[in-house]
Scaffold this active site. Structure first.
Site, mmCIF file in Angstrom:
data_model
loop_
_atom_site.group_PDB
_atom_site.id
_atom_site.type_symbol
_atom_site.label_atom_id
_atom_site.label_comp_id
_atom_site.label_asym_id
_atom_site.label_seq_id
_atom_site.Cartn_x
_atom_site.Cartn_y
_atom_site.Cartn_z
ATOM 1 N N LYS A 22 -35.676 -14.721 -43.463
ATOM 2 C CA LYS A 22 -35.630 -16.160 -43.767
ATOM 3 C C LYS A 22 -35.568 -17.005 -42.501
ATOM 4 O O LYS A 22 -36.337 -17.951 -42.340
ATOM 5 C CB LYS A 22 -34.406 -16.443 -44.640
ATOM 6 C CG LYS A 22 -33.943 -17.889 -44.648
ATOM 7 C CD LYS A 22 -32.676 -18.039 -45.453
ATOM 8 C CE LYS A 22 -31.892 -19.297 -45.215
ATOM 9 N NZ LYS A 22 -31.172 -19.408 -43.968
ATOM 10 N N ASN A 23 -34.659 -16.667 -41.611
ATOM 11 C CA ASN A 23 -34.439 -17.572 -40.476
ATOM 12 C C ASN A 23 -35.545 -17.486 -39.419
ATOM 13 O O ASN A 23 -35.606 -18.335 -38.535
ATOM 14 C CB ASN A 23 -33.040 -17.376 -39.883
ATOM 15 C CG ASN A 23 -31.976 -17.942 -40.819
ATOM 16 O OD1 ASN A 23 -32.298 -18.699 -41.731
ATOM 17 N ND2 ASN A 23 -30.728 -17.554 -40.615
ATOM 18 N N ARG A 93 -31.611 -26.994 -43.860
ATOM 19 C CA ARG A 93 -31.194 -27.028 -42.468
ATOM 20 C C ARG A 93 -32.403 -26.934 -41.542
ATOM 21 O O ARG A 93 -32.505 -27.631 -40.538
ATOM 22 C CB ARG A 93 -30.249 -25.841 -42.231
ATOM 23 C CG ARG A 93 -29.660 -25.760 -40.858
ATOM 24 C CD ARG A 93 -28.531 -26.736 -40.704
ATOM 25 N NE ARG A 93 -28.080 -26.828 -39.334
ATOM 26 C CZ ARG A 93 -27.480 -27.904 -38.822
ATOM 27 N NH1 ARG A 93 -27.261 -28.961 -39.569
ATOM 28 N NH2 ARG A 93 -27.089 -27.919 -37.594
ATOM 29 N N CYS A 117 -26.300 -25.535 -45.739
ATOM 30 C CA CYS A 117 -24.951 -25.170 -46.172
ATOM 31 C C CYS A 117 -23.911 -25.970 -45.397
ATOM 32 O O CYS A 117 -24.086 -26.241 -44.216
ATOM 33 C CB CYS A 117 -24.721 -23.674 -45.965
ATOM 34 S SG CYS A 117 -25.852 -22.643 -46.897
ATOM 35 N N ARG A 122 -21.923 -29.909 -38.464
ATOM 36 C CA ARG A 122 -23.006 -29.111 -37.855
ATOM 37 C C ARG A 122 -23.887 -30.051 -37.034
ATOM 38 O O ARG A 122 -24.959 -30.463 -37.469
ATOM 39 C CB ARG A 122 -23.818 -28.377 -38.933
ATOM 40 C CG ARG A 122 -23.015 -27.330 -39.678
ATOM 41 C CD ARG A 122 -23.843 -26.619 -40.735
ATOM 42 N NE ARG A 122 -24.721 -25.600 -40.181
ATOM 43 C CZ ARG A 122 -25.582 -24.894 -40.898
ATOM 44 N NH1 ARG A 122 -25.682 -25.096 -42.196
ATOM 45 N NH2 ARG A 122 -26.346 -23.986 -40.329
ATOM 46 N N PRO A 123 -23.434 -30.388 -35.828
ATOM 47 C CA PRO A 123 -24.185 -31.368 -35.038
ATOM 48 C C PRO A 123 -25.525 -30.819 -34.560
ATOM 49 O O PRO A 123 -25.758 -29.609 -34.570
ATOM 50 C CB PRO A 123 -23.265 -31.644 -33.840
ATOM 51 C CG PRO A 123 -22.312 -30.515 -33.772
ATOM 52 C CD PRO A 123 -22.270 -29.849 -35.117
ATOM 53 N N ILE A 124 -26.407 -31.723 -34.120
ATOM 54 C CA ILE A 124 -27.687 -31.290 -33.536
ATOM 55 C C ILE A 124 -27.816 -31.819 -32.100
ATOM 56 O O ILE A 124 -28.916 -32.009 -31.596
ATOM 57 C CB ILE A 124 -28.912 -31.700 -34.399
ATOM 58 C CG1 ILE A 124 -28.984 -33.227 -34.572
ATOM 59 C CG2 ILE A 124 -28.907 -31.020 -35.753
ATOM 60 C CD1 ILE A 124 -30.378 -33.703 -34.986
ATOM 61 N N ASP A 125 -26.662 -32.052 -31.467
ATOM 62 C CA ASP A 125 -26.699 -32.637 -30.117
ATOM 63 C C ASP A 125 -27.463 -31.765 -29.110
ATOM 64 O O ASP A 125 -28.110 -32.292 -28.200
ATOM 65 C CB ASP A 125 -25.267 -32.896 -29.611
ATOM 66 C CG ASP A 125 -24.428 -31.640 -29.606
ATOM 67 O OD1 ASP A 125 -24.279 -31.022 -30.681
ATOM 68 O OD2 ASP A 125 -23.942 -31.230 -28.533
ATOM 69 N N GLN A 126 -27.426 -30.437 -29.285
ATOM 70 C CA GLN A 126 -28.142 -29.575 -28.328
ATOM 71 C C GLN A 126 -29.657 -29.640 -28.535
ATOM 72 O O GLN A 126 -30.423 -29.500 -27.584
ATOM 73 C CB GLN A 126 -27.653 -28.123 -28.430
ATOM 74 C CG GLN A 126 -26.181 -27.952 -28.080
ATOM 75 C CD GLN A 126 -25.856 -28.533 -26.705
ATOM 76 O OE1 GLN A 126 -26.427 -28.142 -25.687
ATOM 77 N NE2 GLN A 126 -24.940 -29.500 -26.665
ATOM 78 N N ASP A 307 -23.312 -14.894 -40.760
ATOM 79 C CA ASP A 307 -23.973 -14.895 -42.071
ATOM 80 C C ASP A 307 -23.643 -13.650 -42.900
ATOM 81 O O ASP A 307 -24.095 -13.523 -44.039
ATOM 82 C CB ASP A 307 -25.502 -15.030 -41.908
ATOM 83 C CG ASP A 307 -25.880 -16.367 -41.294
ATOM 84 O OD1 ASP A 307 -25.047 -17.298 -41.338
ATOM 85 O OD2 ASP A 307 -26.989 -16.484 -40.752
ATOM 86 N N ILE A 329 -18.073 -18.893 -35.190
ATOM 87 C CA ILE A 329 -19.204 -19.825 -35.087
ATOM 88 C C ILE A 329 -18.890 -21.173 -35.751
ATOM 89 O O ILE A 329 -19.118 -22.223 -35.158
ATOM 90 C CB ILE A 329 -20.486 -19.238 -35.739
ATOM 91 C CG1 ILE A 329 -20.795 -17.823 -35.194
ATOM 92 C CG2 ILE A 329 -21.687 -20.175 -35.563
ATOM 93 C CD1 ILE A 329 -21.175 -17.754 -33.723
ATOM 94 N N ARG A 399 -32.088 -19.773 -52.241
ATOM 95 C CA ARG A 399 -32.643 -20.302 -50.991
ATOM 96 C C ARG A 399 -32.946 -19.193 -50.003
ATOM 97 O O ARG A 399 -33.774 -19.352 -49.116
ATOM 98 C CB ARG A 399 -31.627 -21.230 -50.325
ATOM 99 C CG ARG A 399 -31.417 -22.503 -51.056
ATOM 100 C CD ARG A 399 -30.362 -23.289 -50.370
ATOM 101 N NE ARG A 399 -30.684 -23.377 -48.940
ATOM 102 C CZ ARG A 399 -29.943 -23.987 -48.050
ATOM 103 N NH1 ARG A 399 -28.844 -24.571 -48.423
ATOM 104 N NH2 ARG A 399 -30.298 -24.037 -46.796
#
Ligand code: EPU
Length: 435
Positions: A22-23, A93, A117, A122-126, A307, A329, A399
């Site tokens: 999936k990922n 996501r 999820c 769950r930031p996206i700053d990076q 996970d 994590i 999902r």
């Protein structure tokens, strides 16, 4: 809402084929937007996140054609810029990969903040830091991400990630393949799907080196050409069946896998007394008559995957003694604990640590799938429990697990789907009791 009804207590026996990862799939589909040609993707898992991403790229003008149930051709040659479809983007996501692929392809993007999820913030700053280093101006406001590249073309840069992030590593790789010059990503994540994305991009003409180490170098190329790529097997789906076999005391051959990707899960299962025999592209898991306690700490690859944390948590409820899990994590990945307690589990949570007093038989109960892996854990708990378990909010599970019920039934599980005609997708609706 549809639910799974499980009559527990039957050990799993037989063989199961693992689907594509999936990922990896959810990054490869957005990356196909960069390809100037027909991109054939094989071993795609049939899961709702994949369907949603295919819908998103087709909304952006890509031609999407199913060749068979696990092979798709994406032709992005006639894609033209438009805002990404917000309602769909918000639900998953992996929609954040459209930031990288739209900036790389069009030099501009407007998307929503990703969904997915809920494990706390769950930031996206990076991701933003990476895109800015590559020359984009990014504005995150009111739930939207607006990106713009002056002159339309990104340029290479050296980026040190402050946090090891799977998503940021892959997003920067995607954005950098068509950038001018060389990009170096340091402190990169090393998960198998990162290597898979690099292999996909390279097979379409990109020049990505070092994926699987903490330093990835991307030499920008003028364009990508069409080609054919086969996605790797899903490490977490395989791990989930390994734990299900161990927890039910069964014996299952898990096929079409890469055993190397499962080494930390194999090692942990062996600590509990479970027998795991590795073959070239399969593992045989035999449940122990008595399970031993173990401690688990989740870490970026090659550490134990977050996970797999809820699934191993269920196994440790059955093991004799006290086990400790430390979540390395996420801030809040223990929402499933309140559901497991309904089945008789004795678990205490303190921040990122959870202490399990094992050795009790679980009993069936109505429970919720709080998220994808929590849902898989509830199914495993139901398979082991005495009596009947009903798992609600199964859209979360669908999902990420292809044909979960069918595969479990083929292993002898007593599980069925109870359908309710007025079901909606419900992606954002679940509220689990916090622990
Ligand atoms: N983080 C930041 N800033 C960022 C990005 C991440 O602070 O810009 C933090 C996160 O909050 C988290 C940690 O860094 O604490 C790691 O997050 P990462 O970016 O690695 O996670 P992700 O890309 O959002 C992917 C998978 C998750 C999996 C994690 C970790 C996808 C679509 N999702 O998420 O998969 O848990 O990596 O391996 O690839 C799942 O499949 O069930 C799932 C949740």
């Amino acid at each position: 809402m549809d639910k799974y009804v499980i009559n527990g207590g039957k050990p799993l026996h037989g063989e199961v084929e693992i689907s594509g990862a999936k990922n990896a799939a959810v990054a490869i589909i957005p990356a196909a937007l960069l390809v100037d040609g027909v991109c054939r993707i094989e071993n795609l898992p049939q899961i709702s996140d994949v369907e949603m991403l295919l819908t998103i790229v087709s909304d952006l003008g890509c031609k999407v054609k199913y060749i068979n149930k696990s092979t798709v051709e994406v032709d992005a040659r006639n894609a033209t810029y438009k805002d990404a479809p917000f309602e769909l983007m918000r639900k998953i996501r992996a929609s954040y990969y459209l930031i990288g692929s739209m900036l790389g392809r069009f030099g501009v993007c407007k998307t929503t903040m990703p969904g997915g999820c809920n494990f706390g913030v769950r930031p996206i700053d990076q991701h933003v830091k990476g895109m800015e280093a590559l020359g984009a101006t990014i504005d995150v406001k009111s739930g939207f991400v607006l990106g713009d590249v002056q002159g339309g073309k990104l340029h290479g840069a050296r980026i040190y990630l402050d946090k090891v992030s799977v998503g940021a590593t892959m997003n920067i790789m995607i954005a950098a393949v068509l950038a001018q010059g060389r990009t170096i990503i340091e402190n990169a994540a090393r998960e198998p799907h990162i290597v898979d994305l690099a292999n996909f991009l390279n097979s379409m003409g990109a020049d990505v080196r070092g994926a699987g180490t903490d330093t990835i170098k991307v030499n920008g190329v003028e364009k990508l050409h069409g080609g054919c790529y086969t996605i790797i097997p899903d490490q977490i789906e395989a791990g989930t069946y390994m734990v299900a076999a161990a927890a039910t005391g069964g014996e299952v051959l898990i096929k079409n896998i890469i055993p190397k990707h499962l080494e930390c899960i194999t090692a942990k299962l062996r600590e509990t007394g479970t027998i795991v025999q590795q073959y070239e592209d399969s593992v045989l898991v035999k449940g122990a008559s008595t399970l031993r306690r173990a401690n688990v700490k989740t870490l970026p690859y090659p550490g134990f995957p977050t996970d797999m944390q809820p699934q191993i948590g269920v196994l440790l409820c059955l093991a004799n003694g006290t086990s400790v899990i430390t979540e390395g994590i996420y801030d809040n990945r223990y929402k499933y604990v309140s559901e497991l307690r309904k089945m008789g589990a004795e678990i205490q949570v303190d921040g990122r640590v959870c202490v399990i007093e094992g050795g009790h038989r679980l009993t069936g109960a109505p429970v919720m799938a709080c998220d994808l892996r929590a849902g898989a854990a509830m199914v495993i708990a139901g398979l082991c429990a005495a009596g009947q378990t009903e798992v609600e909010d199964i859209h979360y599970i669908e999902r990420g697990y292809e044909n979960f019920v069918g595969k479990l039934r083929a292993l002898g599980a007593d599980i069925r789907i109870e359908e309710f005609p007025d079901d909606q997708d419900g992606y954002d609706k679940v509220v689990c009791i916090p622990v």
